[in-house]
Design an enzyme around this catalytic site. Structure first.
Site, mmCIF file in Angstrom:
data_model
loop_
_atom_site.group_PDB
_atom_site.id
_atom_site.type_symbol
_atom_site.label_atom_id
_atom_site.label_comp_id
_atom_site.label_asym_id
_atom_site.label_seq_id
_atom_site.Cartn_x
_atom_site.Cartn_y
_atom_site.Cartn_z
ATOM 1 N N ASN A 154 -3.813 39.205 -79.567
ATOM 2 C CA ASN A 154 -3.374 37.802 -79.583
ATOM 3 C C ASN A 154 -4.493 36.806 -79.254
ATOM 4 O OD1 ASN A 154 -3.324 38.616 -76.907
ATOM 5 N ND2 ASN A 154 -1.656 37.243 -76.389
ATOM 6 N N GLY A 230 -3.067 43.692 -72.117
ATOM 7 C CA GLY A 230 -2.051 44.073 -73.093
ATOM 8 C C GLY A 230 -0.691 44.128 -72.431
ATOM 9 N N VAL A 234 1.861 50.069 -71.561
ATOM 10 C CA VAL A 234 0.568 50.680 -71.890
ATOM 11 C C VAL A 234 -0.396 50.505 -70.713
ATOM 12 C CG1 VAL A 234 -1.398 50.686 -73.471
ATOM 13 C CG2 VAL A 234 0.907 50.334 -74.369
ATOM 14 N N GLU A 252 -4.603 43.050 -67.097
ATOM 15 C CA GLU A 252 -3.959 41.752 -67.307
ATOM 16 C C GLU A 252 -2.793 42.006 -68.245
ATOM 17 O OE1 GLU A 252 -4.323 39.061 -65.765
ATOM 18 O OE2 GLU A 252 -6.228 39.451 -64.759
ATOM 19 N N CYS A 286 0.196 35.353 -73.504
ATOM 20 C CA CYS A 286 0.731 35.864 -72.236
ATOM 21 C C CYS A 286 1.160 34.712 -71.340
ATOM 22 C CB CYS A 286 -0.321 36.713 -71.549
ATOM 23 S SG CYS A 286 -1.917 35.895 -71.475
ATOM 24 N N GLU A 462 -10.193 37.952 -63.530
ATOM 25 C CA GLU A 462 -11.229 37.876 -64.557
ATOM 26 C C GLU A 462 -11.827 36.470 -64.580
ATOM 27 O OE1 GLU A 462 -10.737 40.572 -68.013
ATOM 28 O OE2 GLU A 462 -8.707 39.774 -67.965
HETATM 29 P P1 NAP Z 1 -0.498 46.578 -76.251
HETATM 30 O O1 NAP Z 1 0.387 47.151 -77.271
HETATM 31 O O2 NAP Z 1 -0.332 46.992 -74.837
HETATM 32 O O3 NAP Z 1 -1.983 46.879 -76.736
HETATM 33 C C1 NAP Z 1 -3.123 46.498 -75.997
HETATM 34 C C2 NAP Z 1 -4.261 47.434 -76.331
HETATM 35 O O4 NAP Z 1 -3.962 48.739 -75.811
HETATM 36 C C3 NAP Z 1 -4.478 47.609 -77.828
HETATM 37 O O5 NAP Z 1 -5.868 47.704 -78.075
HETATM 38 C C4 NAP Z 1 -3.785 48.923 -78.093
HETATM 39 O O6 NAP Z 1 -4.257 49.601 -79.238
HETATM 40 C C5 NAP Z 1 -4.146 49.690 -76.839
HETATM 41 N N1 NAP Z 1 -3.333 50.878 -76.598
HETATM 42 C C6 NAP Z 1 -2.151 51.221 -77.153
HETATM 43 N N2 NAP Z 1 -1.746 52.419 -76.674
HETATM 44 C C7 NAP Z 1 -2.691 52.837 -75.812
HETATM 45 C C8 NAP Z 1 -2.848 53.997 -74.996
HETATM 46 N N3 NAP Z 1 -1.924 54.958 -74.970
HETATM 47 N N4 NAP Z 1 -3.963 54.099 -74.228
HETATM 48 C C9 NAP Z 1 -4.885 53.117 -74.228
HETATM 49 N N5 NAP Z 1 -4.799 52.014 -74.992
HETATM 50 C C10 NAP Z 1 -3.707 51.868 -75.768
HETATM 51 O O7 NAP Z 1 -0.431 44.986 -76.258
HETATM 52 P P2 NAP Z 1 -0.457 44.063 -77.550
HETATM 53 O O8 NAP Z 1 0.808 44.310 -78.279
HETATM 54 O O9 NAP Z 1 -1.735 44.212 -78.286
HETATM 55 O O10 NAP Z 1 -0.509 42.612 -76.877
HETATM 56 C C11 NAP Z 1 0.613 41.930 -76.434
HETATM 57 C C12 NAP Z 1 0.789 42.060 -74.927
HETATM 58 O O11 NAP Z 1 -0.414 41.699 -74.244
HETATM 59 C C13 NAP Z 1 1.819 41.119 -74.372
HETATM 60 O O12 NAP Z 1 2.629 41.785 -73.424
HETATM 61 C C14 NAP Z 1 1.008 40.035 -73.693
HETATM 62 O O13 NAP Z 1 1.687 39.338 -72.692
HETATM 63 C C15 NAP Z 1 -0.132 40.796 -73.173
HETATM 64 N N6 NAP Z 1 -1.284 39.911 -72.920
HETATM 65 C C16 NAP Z 1 -1.667 39.648 -71.643
HETATM 66 C C17 NAP Z 1 -2.721 38.788 -71.383
HETATM 67 C C18 NAP Z 1 -3.142 38.487 -69.988
HETATM 68 O O14 NAP Z 1 -4.278 38.086 -69.796
HETATM 69 N N7 NAP Z 1 -2.322 38.649 -68.983
HETATM 70 C C19 NAP Z 1 -3.402 38.211 -72.441
HETATM 71 C C20 NAP Z 1 -2.989 38.494 -73.733
HETATM 72 C C21 NAP Z 1 -1.934 39.359 -73.955
HETATM 73 P P3 NAP Z 1 -3.627 49.416 -80.716
HETATM 74 O O15 NAP Z 1 -2.569 48.367 -80.613
HETATM 75 O O16 NAP Z 1 -4.780 49.027 -81.532
HETATM 76 O O17 NAP Z 1 -3.081 50.756 -81.101
#
Ligand code: NAP
Ligand code: MG
Length: 481
Positions: A154, A230, A234, A252, A286, A462
């Protein structure tokens, strides 16, 4: 038909296909027929190569004059500034963020690098006197080694960069695993570092499925620390695995940010902040505004202003510079959001705006506003990653603070008021890592700490100088002659 371009990983200063030979296609979320490119579907072997390269590069990178590392970061920041338009256009094509926001995100990355380059000129520690001999004792901050960065789609430019910039400035080497939904943006970052002359192996990018390459990266014996942004499930898995392998880890995670509007607020500004906070980037932040608590004395007026703002807002093609709300990142994400809207309805919520997908093949959901949502309903508690927000009347700031604290999350929160005493009560009472007064819940600056409380984060903050805590460790040197 135009041929689909194939892109490679960036490992040890070279563009390398995955050793598996496999690729996957990434499609444009506004024009799903359009393939942005074919990207490596890497496996453990590619992670091994990248971590090995980063480990080999560590000694010379970490022991060079810090200001020389800073010079590489400055060089990369200048290249980024010159490439904002092309990088932003590709980011918009691969993950759908409206171009005006993509451009802002890329440009901000240049500032992050300049800030971190400046950090390389700072003192690296403190000096004490030995209590017996009077000789020096130094407490210095030193790089860790290889760090693994796992990032979401995102903010595909700013999040990898706000992790990589301090990691590199302090002397670590990096293996970045970006999200599969936004691989090209990460590869353009590698290109900027490479063109700025970063030594081979210092910054590496491995593209692939998180469930396949995440664990090999997190558990690799040569990886000292893992920074993850993320989703919660996860993130918890990454934390538990990293901790079990003795690694430093930082998370985060998601959010459920509240915005409180008091009776004395500037309602025009508050409704503008509610609109941008809830709906820009199609609510895929987020820090997006998920709950809006409005004093009952101004509830109707605020509601009218917000609904008018939604009518004036532009939803559609993210490549148009006036578009404010573009598509969701993919079909699954759109189905999740529409499912949550259905659940919101079935639990008694009523819809004041939006609520159904727009016609066309792009994954467009318009700004959606709920009312009459119970505090324990799904929409009040769970993060719905889309342009969906809820309005709640409140009759005091105390009530708003209590309800604002009613979720597991604690990332950001906003208050609109002109009253300093209310500001002080809000700051003292709201459980969140980022508090914003008379400003939207989303947004941040590169030189100040960023991060969440409660279920929104884990480990040190961060950005800004706070990043030093995670990317360096303290070493104590007793100097005797
Ligand atoms: P996600 O599904 O948790 O993915 C984050 C990263 O983790 C991706 O690179 C993903 O790879 C990887 N991943 C997936 N399975 C994994 C595993 N078993 N082991 C290690 N890494 C793994 O999150 P998203 O759908 O990309 O992003 C949305 C989420 O991020 C929302 O909940 C949002 O609130 C949160 N977010 C938080 C912040 C913050 O700073 N607090 C900022 C932005 C977003 P692939 O998807 O490439 O397979
Ligand atoms: Mg995901």
């Amino acid at each position: 038909m135009t041929a689909v371009e194939t892109f490679d990983n960036f490992i040890d200063g070279e563009w390398r296909a995955s050793a598996t030979g496999r690729t996957y296609e990434k499609r444009n979320p506004f024009r799903p027929q359009e393939v942005v490119g074919a990207f490596p579907a890497s496996d453990e072997g590619d992670v091994e190569a990248a971590v090995g390269a980063a480990a080999n590069a560590y000694r010379s990178w970490s022991t060079m004059a810090p200001q020389q590392r800073g010079a590489v970061l400055v060089g990369a920041s200048e290249l980024i500034a010159a490439r904002v338009d092309s990088i932003a256009a590709e980011m918009t094509a691969e993950m759908g963020k409206p171009l005006r926001e993509s451009r802002g995100e890329v440009a901000r990355g240049a500032e992050t690098l300049r800030f971190c380059a400046g950090e390389t000129w700072r003192a690296v520690g403190e000096i004490f006197s030995n209590s017996t001999t009077g000789s020096q004792i130094q407490a210095i901050r030193r790089a860790l080694g290889v760090v693994g960065l796992i990032t979401p789609w995102n903010f595909p430019w700013s999040i990898p960069l706000w992790k990589a910039a301090p990691a590199l400035a302090y002397g670590n080497t990096v293996v970045l695993k970006p999200a599969q939904e936004a691989p090209l943006t990460a590869l353009r970052m590698a290109e900027c570092f490479a063109d700025a002359g970063i030594p081979a192996g210092v910054f590496n990018v491995v593209i692939g499925r998180g469930s396949e390459i995440g664990t090999p990266l997190v558990t690799h014996p040569k990886v000292r620390a893992v920074s993850f942004t993320g989703s919660g499930p996860v993130g918890h898995q990454v934390r538990d695995l990293a901790a079990a392998h003795g690694k430093r880890v930082q998370l985060e995670l998601g959010g459920h940010s509240p915005l409180i509007v008091l009776a004395d607020a500037d309602l025009a500004r508050a409704s503008e902040a509610a609109y941008s906070g809830a709906f820009w980037s199609a609510g895929q932040k987020c820090t997006a505004t998920r709950r809006i608590y409005v004093h009952e004395a101004v509830y109707d007026e605020f509601r009218t202003l917000l609904l008018e703002r939604i009518r004036r807002g532009v939803v559609g093609d993210p490549t148009h510079l006036d578009t404010e709300v573009g598509p969701l990142v993919n079909k699954t994400q759109m189905e999740d959001v529409l499912g949550a809207v259905e659940r919101g309805r079935s639990e008694g919520g009523s819809i004041a705006a939006g609520g159904t997908a727009l016609d066309g093949e792009g994954f467009l959901v318009p700004p959606t506003v709920f009312e009459n949502v119970d505090d324990d309903a799904y929409l009040s508690r769970e993060e719905v990653f889309g342009p969906v927000t809820s309005l709640y009347p409140i009759d005091s700031l105390e009530e708003a603070i209590e309800r604002a604290n009613g979720t597991a999350y604690g990332l950001s929160a906003s208050l609109f008021t002109r009253d300093l005493a209310s500001v002080n009560r809000f700051v003292a009472g709201v459980e969140a890592g980022v508090l914003r007064i008379n400003a939207a819940t989303a947004g941040g600056e590169p030189h100040v700490p960023f991060g969440g409380s409660k279920a929104s984060g884990y480990g040190p903050r961060e950005q800004g100088r706070a990043a030093r805590e995670f990317y360096t460790e303290s070493v104590t040197v007793y100097l005797n002659d």
